[in-house]
Structures are given as C-alpha cells and as structure tokens.
Write a protein that holds these residues in place. Structure first.
Motif, PDB file in Angstrom:
ATOM      1  N   ALA B  95     150.284   3.691 -13.717  1.00  0.00           N
ATOM      2  CA  ALA B  95     150.134   4.401 -14.990  1.00  0.00           C
ATOM      3  C   ALA B  95     149.248   5.637 -14.874  1.00  0.00           C
ATOM      4  CB  ALA B  95     149.613   3.457 -16.079  1.00  0.00           C
ATOM      5  N   LEU B  96     149.394   6.369 -13.761  1.00  0.00           N
ATOM      6  CA  LEU B  96     148.655   7.628 -13.622  1.00  0.00           C
ATOM      7  C   LEU B  96     149.387   8.706 -14.411  1.00  0.00           C
ATOM      8  CD1 LEU B  96     148.064   7.447  -9.777  1.00  0.00           C
ATOM      9  CD2 LEU B  96     146.425   6.889 -11.556  1.00  0.00           C
ATOM     10  N   LEU B  97     148.636   9.645 -14.973  1.00  0.00           N
ATOM     11  CA  LEU B  97     149.286  10.727 -15.720  1.00  0.00           C
ATOM     12  C   LEU B  97     149.864  11.706 -14.702  1.00  0.00           C
ATOM     13  CD1 LEU B  97     146.705  11.324 -18.582  1.00  0.00           C
ATOM     14  CD2 LEU B  97     148.533   9.647 -18.416  1.00  0.00           C
ATOM     15  N   ASP B  98     151.196  11.857 -14.702  1.00  0.00           N
ATOM     16  CA  ASP B  98     151.795  12.613 -13.600  1.00  0.00           C
ATOM     17  C   ASP B  98     151.700  14.129 -13.755  1.00  0.00           C
ATOM     18  OD1 ASP B  98     153.615  12.340 -15.617  1.00  0.00           O
ATOM     19  OD2 ASP B  98     154.911  10.971 -14.506  1.00  0.00           O
ATOM     20  N   PHE B  99     151.174  14.612 -14.895  1.00  0.00           N
ATOM     21  CA  PHE B  99     150.980  16.055 -15.011  1.00  0.00           C
ATOM     22  C   PHE B  99     149.573  16.467 -14.550  1.00  0.00           C
ATOM     23  CE2 PHE B  99     150.563  14.000 -19.145  1.00  0.00           C
ATOM     24  CZ  PHE B  99     149.266  14.340 -19.517  1.00  0.00           C
ATOM     25  N   LEU B 100     148.782  15.474 -14.103  1.00  0.00           N
ATOM     26  CA  LEU B 100     147.444  15.778 -13.605  1.00  0.00           C
ATOM     27  C   LEU B 100     147.381  15.516 -12.100  1.00  0.00           C
ATOM     28  CD1 LEU B 100     145.228  14.006 -16.324  1.00  0.00           C
ATOM     29  CD2 LEU B 100     145.910  16.388 -16.265  1.00  0.00           C
ATOM     30  N   GLU B 104     141.942  14.881 -11.204  1.00  0.00           N
ATOM     31  CA  GLU B 104     141.931  14.978 -12.676  1.00  0.00           C
ATOM     32  C   GLU B 104     142.180  13.612 -13.316  1.00  0.00           C
ATOM     33  OE1 GLU B 104     143.436  19.592 -13.321  1.00  0.00           O
ATOM     34  OE2 GLU B 104     144.906  17.999 -13.038  1.00  0.00           O
ATOM     35  N   LEU B 108     139.424  11.862 -15.678  1.00  0.00           N
ATOM     36  CA  LEU B 108     139.805  11.890 -17.106  1.00  0.00           C
ATOM     37  C   LEU B 108     138.900  11.038 -18.010  1.00  0.00           C
ATOM     38  CD1 LEU B 108     141.863  12.863 -19.273  1.00  0.00           C
ATOM     39  CD2 LEU B 108     143.233  10.865 -18.707  1.00  0.00           C
ATOM     40  N   PRO B 109     138.681   9.746 -17.689  1.00  0.00           N
ATOM     41  CA  PRO B 109     137.816   8.970 -18.587  1.00  0.00           C
ATOM     42  C   PRO B 109     136.385   9.502 -18.648  1.00  0.00           C
ATOM     43  CG  PRO B 109     138.501   7.628 -16.694  1.00  0.00           C
ATOM     44  CD  PRO B 109     139.252   8.905 -16.617  1.00  0.00           C
ATOM     45  N   TYR B 111     135.457  12.648 -18.201  1.00  0.00           N
ATOM     46  CA  TYR B 111     135.534  13.894 -18.965  1.00  0.00           C
ATOM     47  C   TYR B 111     135.617  13.606 -20.457  1.00  0.00           C
ATOM     48  CZ  TYR B 111     137.284  18.443 -20.444  1.00  0.00           C
ATOM     49  OH  TYR B 111     137.447  19.634 -21.087  1.00  0.00           O
ATOM     50  N   GLU B 112     136.368  12.549 -20.820  1.00  0.00           N
ATOM     51  CA  GLU B 112     136.586  12.244 -22.236  1.00  0.00           C
ATOM     52  C   GLU B 112     135.388  11.562 -22.895  1.00  0.00           C
ATOM     53  OE1 GLU B 112     139.206  12.691 -24.448  1.00  0.00           O
ATOM     54  OE2 GLU B 112     140.123  14.056 -23.014  1.00  0.00           O
ATOM     55  N   HIS B 113     134.625  10.797 -22.109  1.00  0.00           N
ATOM     56  CA  HIS B 113     133.585   9.975 -22.732  1.00  0.00           C
ATOM     57  C   HIS B 113     132.162  10.455 -22.480  1.00  0.00           C
ATOM     58  CE1 HIS B 113     136.385   7.171 -24.290  1.00  0.00           C
ATOM     59  NE2 HIS B 113     136.876   6.869 -23.113  1.00  0.00           N
ATOM     60  N   ARG B 157     140.375   5.156 -10.824  1.00  0.00           N
ATOM     61  CA  ARG B 157     140.256   5.510 -12.243  1.00  0.00           C
ATOM     62  C   ARG B 157     139.649   4.348 -13.036  1.00  0.00           C
ATOM     63  NH1 ARG B 157     145.593   6.858 -15.614  1.00  0.00           N
ATOM     64  NH2 ARG B 157     145.824   4.604 -15.375  1.00  0.00           N
TER      65      ARG B 157
END
Lengths: 265, 263
Positions: B95-100, B104, B108-109, B111-113, B157
């Motif tokens: 479940a990795l975001l494939d546009f990153l 990244e 991501l977590p 950066y978001e938190h 991640r």
C-alpha cells in the motif's frame, strides 16, 4: 407495474443518496481547503500546481479542437438561414453568443469530465483497491484533505481558464468560416461579434465552469472512494463517474441558465 | 520480563457480523508488551477483519479492544488520530503511494504529523530505510521496486513515527522463501531493537514458527487456542494439527461455508 414503479423509486433514491454524499464530500473538501491551515495542515500548493499542469495545460489541445470545430460547424449551419435574409454577417454574433453563453462552458466541461474526471476516479479507485486509502487513514492522514483538496482547487482554477480558451477558439472557428467561405470582411466580422456580445454573456458563461469544476472533481473522487472489487471495479467506477458527471453538468447547466434567465442581474 | 505489561492489548468479547454472517465470534485474548503475537487462520477465517478491528478501521458490533486499559472504539476522532500515531501498519500489498518516491513514502507520516524541518525529515526517513536495508534507494519510484523491497519500504513507513505497536497483514505473502526469511528476520530485529509490540496476521506456518512468541489460531471466526509455539505444535485440536501440517484430510473442508473477509 408495481415492479416498474419500485425500480423507478429505487433508482431515484440511489441518485438522491449519491447527490447527498457528493454534497457532503464537497463541504468537507471546502472545509479542509479553507480551515486546514488552522489544524496545521495547510494546502499543499506543490501538488496543486502539479495537478494544474496535468488538468489544465495538458488539456489545452483537446479543448481547442473540440470548441474550434464546434464554432466552424455552428457558422456553417447558420449561414444558409442568414443568407436567405441577406444578413450573413450576423453569423458572427450568433456564433459568439452561442459559444460564450452555452457551448464553450458545457463542451469544455464535458471534455474535461471525460479526460480528468475519469482519470481522477481511476487513480483514486486504484488507490482504494490497493489499500492505499486505508493506509492513509491508518497513518492518521485524512484522504479527503490529502487527495481531494489539491484536485478540487486545481480544477477550480483551470476549468474557467480552459473555458475562456474554449470560447476564444470557438469564436475563431466561426471567424475562419465567416471570413473565408462566407466572404465577410474580417474587420466587420470582429466588429459585429463584439457589438452583440454583452458583458452578461461573458460572465454567465465564465461563472458556470466553477460549478462544473466542483461537480467533476467531487464526482470523480466520490466514485474513486466508493470503488470495490479490483480492476473490474475500477473500470466500472470510472464509467459511472463520467456518466454521473455528464448528467450533473447538464442539470447544473439547466439550473444556472434558468437562474440567469429569470433573475435580472 | 517481570515488568512487561501482560495486558498491553486486550480484546474482549469481540463480535463482528457482515450482512448477518458472523465473521468474528466472541473473540478474547491478551497481547503482552514487547512480544510478537501471531494470528493464524485460513483464508476467510476472519483474521484480517480481526486485525482491522484492532486498528480501529472497522467497528465491532459488540466487544472492546483495550490498549493499556482504554477501549479504542470509544475514542472520538481527535483521540483516535492521536492513538493512530502510536501504531504503524504494514499492509499485504505494501500500500505504498505510487506517485511518491521511496523516501517520500517513508517521510509522509512524519511530514503530516510533525512540524520538523524538511531536511531533518529526510534524514529520519533515510535512517528508517537503513534499518530495513534499503539505504541508497531513496529516490527510486515505487514501481521500480520488487515485491520484497516494497514490503520493506512499507515496514520502514510503519516504523517512521517510532510507534509502540506494529501490525503486519500477511508480511510474507507472495514472496520467495529467501525473501520471506529476510522479512521474518527484519520483524524479529525491529521488534527487539525498537522495543515494539508486533501483531502479525499470516497463514505461512514456516514464518509463524520462526517469529512468534505466542500464536492465536482463528477458525471460522472463533479463537481455537492461544499459546506458545510448543503449545500450538502439541495441541490436541485436530483442526490446529491439520492446519499447521497442511494436510488435505481432516476436519477442515475447503468447500465448507467459508466466510469471506470483506475487507
């Protein structure tokens, strides 16, 4: 007979549910776009600009072609009628009014619903079936804020821009027919165009794409979030997304035109 | 070991139904702090649903999931968000975001938190990637990675926010035996090094006996037994024996009413 009525009732209920859910999604998206900064989650403008390039800049050619040839067709369809009355130069004003008020905004929106709405659903739908949306939620990242807001804002900026471009290229299509096969003097063609085109024609036409942009992005994301069942599910969701967008765009266009018609600004 | 919390995670009387079918039937067990707790069961036994009920992704119809005495399903959205930062999850398909890029994805977590500087976030992400043996792959796209590498990025991640608990959904599914062993070793290492509590859902028995401190066997939504590796190996239950030995003959029939995991 009862079955038939039941089916109608059921599909009406389904459509109302879809409409209510999309409206909720819209308000949630607007909330995060406006108030996200107060939760220390501001809009990621880098993503917004990337989306603007993809949704707007890369759609320029298709919008140009569709509206240019529509302008050509309208001019050719109208010319014989006006020729009978000996007022062929009025073709220019009719083309510009038809394009600016109606065809420019609607055709651009339909083209973008086909190109971008489908892409949004396919992308978000694939993310849903590959557990990526669930992964975002598990990481405490709101998928509406992370995925919907940049797409919504990008389309909200780019669709009106594309519509203005569509208006211009549609009028250019009429101009090409008028000045070549109808032998209207180019100066006179342009003069007649602007003589009959009022400011209201422009702003009613340019206000519609803001609503259409919201419809396309929200329907696209909603159908993406609702996707289930692997690759087949993504395909189905994409089709449903485009069909739903088309229907909502046409209904919204009718409602907005009604408002502009009955309410005097 | 005496100081470890014996009831770090407690699942009590958990019942979950999907469209009237019972998927989880009165589940009770405790997970100790710092252990690797493995939930095993065949396809459709309800183990993924159980995992998602434990992460708060699915609400149970009845029952509670306590973390340090607090039921997560009674938390409001804000408290739940705070709780989510305490655990990481490694997904079956990564479940990795494939546009990153790889980096990244891991950052991501963070950066978001957090409000850390982007450079610092990058350094943390690189450290986490080093822990899973993927140093040097920071700028790769997800599509350029093999299945095993994706799993490891997913693991990096999951531990990005220094969680207390990591959930693994089928960590070795679809991997070759060598990569399986590597991922298992990684789960063991991370659990010990970072003092994590790991909850693993799998049906790969080789993997189970390599990593588990304790094992819970789930069958048709019911918890058959919870015990150590030896207790499970020596279990008298014919279902458990058939499952761990992978035998065709026995009380488990494939064509029986298999409850499909709906998530």
């Amino acid at each position: 007979m009862i079955n038939f009525l039941e089916n109608i009732g059921q599909s009406l209920k389904d459509w109302i549910t879809v409409f209510v859910d999309i409206t909720k999604l819209f308000f949630e998206t607007v909330y995060w776009a406006v108030f996200g900064i107060f939760h220390h989650k501001p809009v990621n403008f880098k993503t917004v600009f990337e989306q603007m390039v993809y949704m707007g800049v890369q759609s320029v050619m298709i919008v140009f072609f569709v509206t240019f040839f529509t302008g050509v067709v309208i001019a050719m369809q109208l010319a014989p009628q006006f020729q009978k009355m000996g007022a062929v130069f009025y073709v220019s004003s009719m083309v510009s009014i038809a394009i600016c008020r109606e065809l420019g905004p609607v055709l651009t929106a339909l083209v973008i619903a086909g190109r971008i709405g489908a892409a949004i659903t396919a992308e978000v739908g694939s993310m849903k079936v590959n557990e990526q949306i669930e992964a975002l939620e598990t990481m405490g990242i709101n998928p509406v804020r992370y995925l919907a807001v940049p797409k919504f804002l990008a389309l909200l900026v780019m669709l009106p821009c594309l519509t203005v471009l569509g208006d211009a290229s549609g009028m250019f299509g009429g101009y090409v027919v008028g000045t070549t096969s109808l032998h209207i003097n180019p100066g006179m063609y342009i003069q007649t165009t602007f003589k009959f085109l009022s400011l209201k024609d422009i702003y009613t036409g340019v206000s519609k794409p803001f609503v259409f942009a919201a419809i396309i992005s929200m329907v696209g994301i909603y159908q993406g979030f609702k996707t289930r069942g692997g690759a087949v599910g993504v395909g189905k969701a994409t089709t449903t997304s485009v069909v739903t967008s088309f229907i909502f765009i046409i209904i919204a266009d009718c409602v907005l035109t009604g408002i502009y018609f009955f309410v005097k600004f | 070991m005496q100081e470890t919390n014996q009831k770090f995670i407690s699942v009590r009387n958990l019942i979950k139904k999907f469209e009237g079918r019972i998927v989880l039937d009165n589940i009770n067990f405790d997970i100790r702090q710092g252990e690797i707790f493995v939930i095993v069961g065949g396809s459709g036994s309800g183990k993924s649903t159980l995992l998602r009920t434990m992460t708060g992704a699915i609400k149970p119809d009845q029952g509670e999931v306590y973390y340090n005495g607090k039921d997560i399903h009674s938390l409001n959205e804000e408290e739940m968000d705070k709780f989510r930062k305490r655990f990481g999850m490694s997904f079956q398909n990564s479940a990795l975001l494939d546009f990153l890029t790889v980096e990244e994805n891991v950052s991501l977590p963070i950066y978001e938190h957090t409000r850390l500087d982007a450079k610092l976030i990058g350094i943390i992400a690189q450290m986490k990637l080093k822990l899973v043996g993927l140093h040097g792959f920071e700028n790769f796209q997800v599509s350029q990675l093999s299945g095993g590498m994706r799993k490891r990025v997913g693991l990096a991640r999951a531990i990005a926010m220094d969680p207390e608990i990591v959930f693994y959904d089928e960590p070795t599914a679809g991997l070759d035996p060598v990569v399986c062993a590597v991922v298992d070793q990684l789960i063991l290492d991370l659990t010990k090094k970072l003092n994590l509590t790991s909850v693993v859902v799998t049906h790969n028995m080789e993997s189970v006996f390599r990593i588990a401190d304790r094992i819970a066997m789930l069958y048709k939504g019911k918890m058959l037994q919870v015990g150590t590796k030896d207790e499970i190996k020596n279990s008298k239950d014919p279902i458990i024996q058939q499952f761990i030995k992978g035998e065709i003959e026995g009380p488990i029939h494939l064509n029986e009413d298999v409850i499909k995991d709906s998530m």
